[in-house]
Design an enzyme around this catalytic site. Structure first.
Site, PDB file in Angstrom:
ATOM      1  N   HIS A   1       0.834  -1.214   0.000  1.00 15.86           N
ATOM      2  CA  HIS A   1       0.000   0.000   0.000  1.00 15.86           C
ATOM      3  C   HIS A   1       0.866   1.261   0.000  1.00 15.86           C
ATOM      4  CE1 HIS A   1      -3.584  -2.398   1.322  1.00 15.86           C
ATOM      5  NE2 HIS A   1      -2.713  -3.044   2.065  1.00 15.86           N
TER       6      HIS A   1
ATOM      7  N   SER B   1      18.274  20.529 -15.386  1.00  9.02           N
ATOM      8  CA  SER B   1      17.508  21.724 -15.100  1.00  9.02           C
ATOM      9  C   SER B   1      18.505  22.663 -14.463  1.00  9.02           C
ATOM     10  CB  SER B   1      16.360  21.402 -14.129  1.00  9.02           C
ATOM     11  OG  SER B   1      15.784  22.606 -13.687  1.00  9.02           O
TER      12      SER B   1
END
Lengths: 418, 418, 418, 418
Positions: D146, D268
């Site tokens: 999960h 970047s």
């Protein structure tokens, strides 16, 4: 950067960016004006940029612009072009914007443009179907359910069904255009900017109904708007694919309902009886292609974490490929429709008497006041005898039935431009 | 009929017909009135039928009505009930209609009903997100692109993105409702009828905007309208699935951005640190279910020969299942949103200084008049120093940015009922 | 837990868990034996558990077992049942396992069971087609390309195509069975266990070819194996859907190639000429349903973070629904095939002379030594004259052609059990 | 023919036919030999044709061959080339074959070739993962369920999961290769031929396992085989997409589990902290592209009337595009894997004590003989204290657990060439 990685990441995006570029230029114009408005650009600088964008547009049309691997995308091409042509001022164009809102606004303009264009051509095709319906409204033809002859109808009634289908499609195209008519420009990388840009200004400048407000939602809506767009495309294809499939069936030797202009069929010099309508088969198959593309657009973006994610790039190809398919399919469908000539005798020869039984039942209801369920049982045992086809058709007067096509209503819708 | 064949053909349609029946009853009322108007029924007969339909509706609500295999579908149940209750007159109800237009009109009413209901609940959920955005508009949180921290944002900005997403969804739900708001009743088996029924009358009676005109098109539009309907459903799921996925991520131990109300998590008595948000995982997975259902609806009907074909029956299950998923998902999403509490310190502790670099560049542009591209290069080498988060957020003033959420605009849209 | 959240999360899983339970019991038996082998259970305790599992199985068959909302799933039902029946020892059954590997092994057994069963029934149906091909091998029928009459063929040749299609399907069913024949039991929650369980032992006990090794991969393969399973299911449907579509066409009034047993058609008392084959339309439509289900299974799980994720639950419904569709469709297809009787005169009456032109060309090649391309051109201008159909069919002697069906090869494949 | 219709029908098929042509040449060689065997060609004629095919192959590799619109497809190009080079004998090549079996056999060879090539590269990538697993088998890392920390695992265990996933994929690729390993050549247009061609001969010549028998089935299997092929492709993508998604997550600032080689990330320059793994995002998105393509291939052909239909052409593009995606994705995944370096301290710092609770329970079972369910409850209240990670990992000895990876078993599978 690793060249294999670079190539894989770029994929075939350059091809599709070439098609986006005119819209990117349009948005760059508006953005530059906006920068001038808030005095990031002087009037003179703006003029330089506008001139350079004009020149870029001309070069693009002349086939002089290429997107090289170093450019990566059309956004860089534009900025580099501006720097080259206009010098220092070119370095200012990217103020207050990001490639993230730049691609968003360019794609939005692309979609709006094609939604309007396709709406127009869908209406034109609907108009052709109305004309064909008018012309053939008295030619009897069996109507089908379960591909079994069901009741008497007409070729005109058949054509009118597609006119209405396409008019509906045009309405959805317009509705989706309205749905996505929101300006993402000025939302930068997804989190706005401290540059005091005027988003209302560029919204008006670009002819959007409103700004798309939340800058993060601009990124999150990618894939959503594209899916709605492709739903409208798919609806057109659902109309055309069904028509194409009908026609393949109707020109088979066993049906032989239409003769087809030779310019539409693949020639089989060895089997002169064949009227292979490859064009209709491809049209039918293209429904699946557009469906698959809609799936991709939706699926690539679904459940991604909020914000820009690179796979958005993968939505361009299926979107543009589908756009071309739909535009071409409409054009081709009009040609196909124009090349069909009903063969009344052949159609009539296939009519089965059973198709008149329901009419008998209705007559028993109307003339003898019998309850429908009783009339229905009695009619099943009766023989239709010699049926006057024209009279039978004329008797179907309920709105939209073969004897009452309501073509005027369709013509009125044709005039309602969205 | 061979019982294996019969069972296979019927499939699970009876379950779904139970859900259609109230709408079938509503349409039967209008049809009966229409028959009275053209004097197929006397005023007295009409009264008998209306009373019987009232009684059927009551029995249905009381759980007394079943669809047996002999009945085949809800249409037969209604007619048989009328014959049983009202006697001979019951045999007249089927005059001028067919099960083909009967299922079409019942499904149309079903879709219109749920489109409106879901539009309302989507707006209510959007309103919850606006409230949450207002409340958390000053809580700093990193914004992401590529799942990498990109620029400073706020929890409020994040929530506002979903408010706008749901408002858009509501608009599309309304647009699709308008698109399909056409009455198919009176088109019979696909080829109209010689019974002089008044389709404009039943159109008004049932609250449709207009008749769906061509009787063949009514059959051909099956699957098309359903697909447009499910596109609107899918758009809602795309909003919710993305939200659900974000939250699963944001409550992981590594992010730890929100505490979650215990009533939302599956208890793992052995791993007390776990906050399994199964509900969000299911919501995320349900996007695929609705997408699969949209595919089925479109695909089952695509390229079928014109006229009624039996597989139309197979569109009911995916359509209704998706309707329930969307209705439930909206309800559950509101509960999830209500159970989330941001953990400002934990969020702040994760902030990476790099997210301020773009702001520095913008400052260089604004304060020093540097060209953006130059400022961008310079900023990359500078250190953000101590950043005042509140001030930074406030500086993002472009419309829809974290410092200018434009919640009033969203609230205005909330008031614009469609 | 919030009851709305609980209900939403559980969805309709209980229905599908009822179908999984027999396989869960089978795996629990093997697991218990394994625990005895490593002395977590005494011989006596093992006996108690086995007796309780026997009793549970009996109760399940007798319809006495229900999965209540509190149970959540069939795994809990089993453990609770054991505790109730066998007392303290029941609390030991979950040693060294987790619900994560429990559902994995139960689904694996479910899939293996149905793959084998469907392979068997696909072979049986293939055998029916071989028999039909044998019986009708001399009945001439036009072969089609582009739905245009292309060359002379036979009804037997047509049926033999489906025999081979289904034999291929059976092969793929077997291949997928082999692909997924790996035991996930003993991998616990995805990260193994310190309990010294013997995975090789349970692998043999349950009849798997090997253990599925990596415990994390067991979780990651969910959706993958299910998709491969559904690909095999979809292949069967592709065979059957095409057959169903052919038959709908071939029983239309315009083709009229087969008479159909009345037990297969929906009666239309008012249109006695109609032979609505609703059953074939539904079969055709079910191809899309299974395709949609395969999509869901794949899509729900794709790109999820490694390890167990709750949406795995959503794969059960599409998988089981498709399993039933395929099983039922094969049964029904056999009935349909059994109810078809070719109408040789009607078929012959439709034959178009053009279908013999290619034969003329081939004759020119063989008898006059003409180059094919030249022969082809000459043949196009010649008339076939009176063609002896039997002789023409007999002349098509290339392997698998109408004059050389190779049914013995198909029969040999029928005997090759996988 | 109408040029618009012609262009629409051809679509982009020429591009894809260029890729098919080498396989078409290979099949043409075998066909020519077969014609010589039955004395349609003399030894000398055969030599002329073989020489011309060699020359064509050379010209093709040299980029001298183009498919013009007049050619329509690669089949015509080959025949025309032969006529041009070899003269009259070139007109004989098409004896006993049709473009229908020609494309079938060429695509079959194409698929077989790529299935084998991809199987090989998938195994090589699996081998890389085994090596990485070996290297990192002692580096602790939390395992997740999960997306919540669940139990202690290792980086090696994580990598080994993907090794096994890819080995499974390789097995399915091999199984599908076997499934489609049947020779369609010699079935002509779908109904065989009166030319006494020897299909067993060309089958051996081309290295097929057997002839695909029934000539109609050859046409009907189009789309089916392609779908099975794409299922195998999709399985590879499901492995890689999940890996890519994991890595995007694991390199986020919040997880920070791996450092990434700079050659893999988009630079970047303004946000140096960012490690945008665009390449993994694209890989993740490509799962959807391949899924969409599988859908198209299946859907275009489903439920078409038996025999050749033109839309088969539309299966080429999605099949080939997916082939390239899978080949490139495997290559790129190997580069990504090679560029990842685990950051043990950072991973360890994120570990949450709760992940040891299940181990405590198991210890209570083993050391104190407690029933698991009781131990489980007790453990929930205990504190794990200081855990020796290495010892904990070593204690997970069940087959395939972090303490018992079974890499030798994977290595043994690597050696089992299919």
């Amino acid at each position: 950067m690793n060249p294999v990685v670079e190539k894989y990441t770029a994929g075939s995006t350059a091809i599709f960016d070439m098609e986006v570029m005119p819209f990117d230029i349009e948005a760059s114009r508006a953005h530059a004006k906006g920068l001038a408005k808030i005095e990031i650009l002087t009037a003179d600088e703006l003029r330089q940029i506008q001139n350079s964008l004009d020149s870029l547009e001309k070069d693009l049309k002349a086939g002089k612009i290429k997107i090289t691997p170093e450019d990566e995308d059309c956004h860089t091409v534009i900025e580099n072009y501006l720097v080259e042509k206009a010098g220092e001022v070119g370095k200012k164009i990217h103020t207050g914007r990001s490639r993230n809102d730049q691609i968003a606004v360019a794609m939005r303009l692309y979609m709006k443009h094609h939604l309007r264009a396709i709406e127009t051509s869908a209406r034109a095709l609907a108009s052709d179907f109305v004309d064909a319906a008018e012309k053939q409204k008295d030619v009897p033809m069996s109507g089908y359910s379960h591909l079994q002859q069901a009741m008497l109808s007409t070729v005109g009634h058949y054509f009118a069904a597609y006119a209405e289908s396409l008019l509906d499609d045009a309405d959805l195209l317009a509705a989706v255009r309205k749905y996505i008519d929101k300006n993402p420009l000025g939302t930068a990388a997804g989190f706005g900017t401290s540059i005091p840009i005027d988003r209302e200004f560029t919204t008006k400048e670009l002819g959007f109904a409103a700004p798309q407000l939340n800058s993060l939602y601009v990124q999150n809506s990618r894939g959503k708007y594209e899916s709605a767009y492709l739903e409208a495309m798919a609806q057109v294809m659902l109309s055309l694919g069904r028509f194409a499939n009908d026609i393949v069936l109707f020109v088979s030797q066993e049906f032989d309902y239409f003769s087809v202009d030779e310019s539409l069929t693949q020639t089989s010099s060895i089997m002169p009886h064949k009227k292979n309508l490859d064009v209709c088969e491809i049209m039918r198959g293209n429904v699946s292609v557009v469906m698959g593309n809609q799936f991709i657009v939706k699926d690539v973006m679904r459940n991604l974490v909020s914000g820009y994610n690179r796979e958005g790039q993968l939505t361009k190809k299926p979107l543009m490929e589908s756009t071309h398919i739909v535009e071409d399919s409409i054009e081709v469908a009009a040609i196909v429709l124009g090349g069909l000539t009903p063969k009344p005798e052949s159609i009539r020869a296939k009519l089965n008497k059973g198709i008149f039984t329901a009419d008998i039942a209705n007559e028993l209801v109307q003339k003898e006041g019998m309850a429908f369920r009783d009339a229905y049982k009695k009619a099943a045992e009766m023989d239709a005898g010699d049926v006057d086809l024209a009279k039978n058709i004329a008797s179907k007067k309920s709105l939209g039935a073969p004897g009452n096509l309501g073509l005027d209503t369709l013509r009125a819708r044709l005039k309602n431009k969205s």
